[in-house]
Design a protein around this motif. Structure first.
Motif, short mmCIF file in Angstrom:
data_model
loop_
_atom_site.label_atom_id
_atom_site.label_comp_id
_atom_site.label_asym_id
_atom_site.label_seq_id
_atom_site.Cartn_x
_atom_site.Cartn_y
_atom_site.Cartn_z
N LEU A 103 5.85 -11.33 0.18
CA LEU A 103 7.00 -12.09 -0.31
C LEU A 103 7.98 -12.39 0.81
CD1 LEU A 103 7.65 -10.27 -3.70
CD2 LEU A 103 6.85 -12.62 -3.38
N THR A 104 8.46 -13.60 0.86
CA THR A 104 9.42 -14.17 1.82
C THR A 104 8.83 -14.36 3.22
OG1 THR A 104 10.49 -12.19 2.80
CG2 THR A 104 11.25 -12.89 0.61
N LYS A 105 7.57 -14.03 3.41
CA LYS A 105 6.96 -14.15 4.74
C LYS A 105 6.13 -15.42 4.84
CE LYS A 105 6.83 -9.12 4.98
NZ LYS A 105 5.99 -7.90 5.09
N THR A 106 5.57 -15.66 6.01
CA THR A 106 4.84 -16.91 6.28
C THR A 106 3.66 -17.10 5.34
OG1 THR A 106 5.47 -16.78 8.62
CG2 THR A 106 3.62 -18.22 8.05
N SER A 145 11.98 -6.15 -3.11
CA SER A 145 10.68 -6.75 -3.42
C SER A 145 10.34 -6.64 -4.90
CB SER A 145 9.58 -6.09 -2.59
OG SER A 145 9.48 -4.71 -2.86
N THR A 146 10.83 -5.57 -5.56
CA THR A 146 10.53 -5.42 -6.99
C THR A 146 11.17 -6.55 -7.79
OG1 THR A 146 12.42 -3.92 -7.20
CG2 THR A 146 10.27 -2.93 -6.83
N LEU A 147 12.44 -6.82 -7.54
CA LEU A 147 13.12 -7.88 -8.29
C LEU A 147 12.65 -9.26 -7.87
CD1 LEU A 147 16.76 -6.47 -8.43
CD2 LEU A 147 14.95 -6.34 -10.14
N TYR A 170 -10.15 -9.99 -6.80
CA TYR A 170 -9.95 -9.18 -5.61
C TYR A 170 -11.14 -8.28 -5.29
CZ TYR A 170 -5.20 -10.88 -5.23
OH TYR A 170 -4.11 -11.69 -5.07
N ALA A 171 -12.01 -8.07 -6.28
CA ALA A 171 -13.25 -7.33 -6.01
C ALA A 171 -14.21 -8.19 -5.17
CB ALA A 171 -13.92 -6.92 -7.31
N GLU A 172 -14.14 -9.50 -5.35
CA GLU A 172 -15.04 -10.42 -4.64
C GLU A 172 -14.42 -10.97 -3.36
OE1 GLU A 172 -15.81 -13.38 -7.54
OE2 GLU A 172 -16.96 -12.05 -8.87
N ALA A 173 -13.10 -11.02 -3.30
CA ALA A 173 -12.42 -11.61 -2.13
C ALA A 173 -12.34 -10.61 -0.98
CB ALA A 173 -11.01 -12.06 -2.53
N ASP A 174 -12.03 -11.11 0.20
CA ASP A 174 -11.77 -10.24 1.34
C ASP A 174 -10.54 -9.39 1.06
OD1 ASP A 174 -13.92 -11.34 2.69
OD2 ASP A 174 -12.69 -12.84 3.73
N THR A 175 -10.49 -8.22 1.66
CA THR A 175 -9.34 -7.34 1.47
C THR A 175 -8.07 -8.07 1.91
OG1 THR A 175 -10.67 -5.36 1.86
CG2 THR A 175 -8.28 -5.14 2.09
N PRO A 176 -7.08 -8.20 1.03
CA PRO A 176 -5.85 -8.91 1.40
C PRO A 176 -5.05 -8.11 2.44
CG PRO A 176 -5.57 -7.85 -0.72
CD PRO A 176 -7.02 -7.66 -0.34
N LYS A 177 -4.10 -8.77 3.04
CA LYS A 177 -3.24 -8.12 4.02
C LYS A 177 -1.80 -8.15 3.53
CE LYS A 177 -6.16 -9.49 7.93
NZ LYS A 177 -6.21 -10.21 9.22
N GLY A 178 -1.02 -7.20 4.03
CA GLY A 178 0.42 -7.23 3.78
C GLY A 178 0.89 -6.37 2.63
N GLU A 179 2.18 -6.52 2.33
CA GLU A 179 2.83 -5.76 1.26
C GLU A 179 2.54 -6.43 -0.08
OE1 GLU A 179 4.47 -3.00 1.97
OE2 GLU A 179 4.20 -3.26 4.13
N ILE A 180 2.23 -5.59 -1.10
CA ILE A 180 1.80 -6.13 -2.39
C ILE A 180 2.61 -5.52 -3.53
CG2 ILE A 180 -0.12 -6.24 -4.04
CD1 ILE A 180 -2.00 -6.23 -1.58
N VAL A 181 3.06 -6.37 -4.44
CA VAL A 181 3.72 -5.94 -5.68
C VAL A 181 2.92 -6.50 -6.85
CG1 VAL A 181 5.85 -5.90 -7.03
CG2 VAL A 181 5.96 -6.00 -4.53
#
Length: 297
Positions: free
Chosen positions: A206-209, A133-135, A225-236
């Motif tokens: 990354l690579t997901k739907t 995921s880093t690369l 991201y302070a104003e948006a809903d809390t995101p879901k999933g893996e984050i880089v």
């Protein structure tokens, strides 16, 4: 469960050849199960022992390719017990495949301990490269990639997080962080304050739907991201190298230190000056002491 050493690619059944005794580090997909190499499938099929972070996660991958293997767990909570058993298997001439839940082993997991034990015992360690995921995030970030620094997860506590960011602030490379969804907004805000308003990219799932890539400055990303809903999933999060800001004149730094020191202790004044100038806190503290001893403050 049988000890069948075959796997499926489409409708074709493939047979894996026996592996020499060694510890094999097998990269697995970070989301899309199609992101697996043929060599990785051969290794997972042929290894005498498949060690994985979570057998339930790895089983999904193995079943996708018709691989029927027994697995053993190797993770942070059982490494002290499971590690010696895997080394004993290597001692007995067995081949051991190690994989994490997603991506390349040893990146943010306890596999480095097992590798160290295997090397110390004189065993061969073989990389089976693949998804990372880093690369993957770096490749799409649109940031300099000639030099990069993987910083992993930032500390959860705000003070420790800012200290860590201060430590990496002057590294002349793109910085790569992992972050959890619920801490993303706070971390981006701290990055903007400690690193400056650098260009950055948030890559999610990354690579997901529901893959998402957002590019902006750190300040803009923090506000979003302070104003948006809390995101879901893996984050880089990828952050560009230090901004090309001219170094302040020495007399200006001295004046800043003395002004700050009128309202706060010396150590705190040096810390605030470090944030504002990008210079090391320790050097600024020593300079402030010199100025005071000289009678300037």
């Amino acid at each position: 469960m049988t000890d069948d050493r075959t796997f499926m690619i489409g409708q074709a059944q493939m047979r894996a050849n026996p592996l020499p005794a060694a510890l094999y580090l097998v990269a697995t997909p970070i989301g899309n199960l199609g992101d697996i190499t043929i060599r990785a499938l051969e290794t997972l099929t042929a290894a005498d022992i498949v060690a994985c972070e979570d057998t339930r996660v790895t089983r999904i991958l193995l079943e996708r390719y018709g691989i029927r293997r027994r697995m053993v767990a190797y993770h942070e909570h059982n490494a002290a017990e499971a590690g010696p058993k895997l080394i004993a298997a290597l001692d007995a001439g067995k081949s051991v495949a190690l994989c994490s839940d997603a991506g390349t082993p040893l990146v943010s997991d306890p596999g480095f301990r097992l590798v160290g034990q295997a090397v110390e015992a004189g065993h061969r360690v073989v990389p089976i490269p693949g998804a990372s995921s880093t690369l993957a995030a770096l490749s799409i970030a649109g940031l300099p990639s000639d030099a990069f620094f993987f910083a992993g997860f930032l500390p959860a506590r705000d003070g420790q997080r800012r200290t860590r960011l201060e430590e990496v602030a002057r590294i002349p490379a793109t910085l790569i962080f992992f972050e959890s969804p619920r801490r993303l907004a706070d971390s981006l805000k701290a990055m903007a304050q400690m690193l400056g308003d650098r260009p950055a990219t948030v890559a999610r799932e990354l690579t997901k739907t529901f893959e998402e890539t957002r590019r902006a400055t750190l300040g803009e990303l923090a506000r979003h991201y302070a104003e948006a809903d809390t995101p879901k999933g893996e984050i880089v999060v990828c952050v560009g190298p230090p901004l090309d800001v001219p170094a302040p004149e020495a007399q200006d730094v001295d004046r800043l230190l003395l002004d700050l020191a009128r309202d706060m202790p010396a150590a705190k004044a040096a810390g605030e000056a470090a944030k504002m100038t990008g210079q090391p806190k320790q050097e600024l503290f020593r300079r402030l002491v010199e100025l005071r001893e000289r009678g300037d403050g």
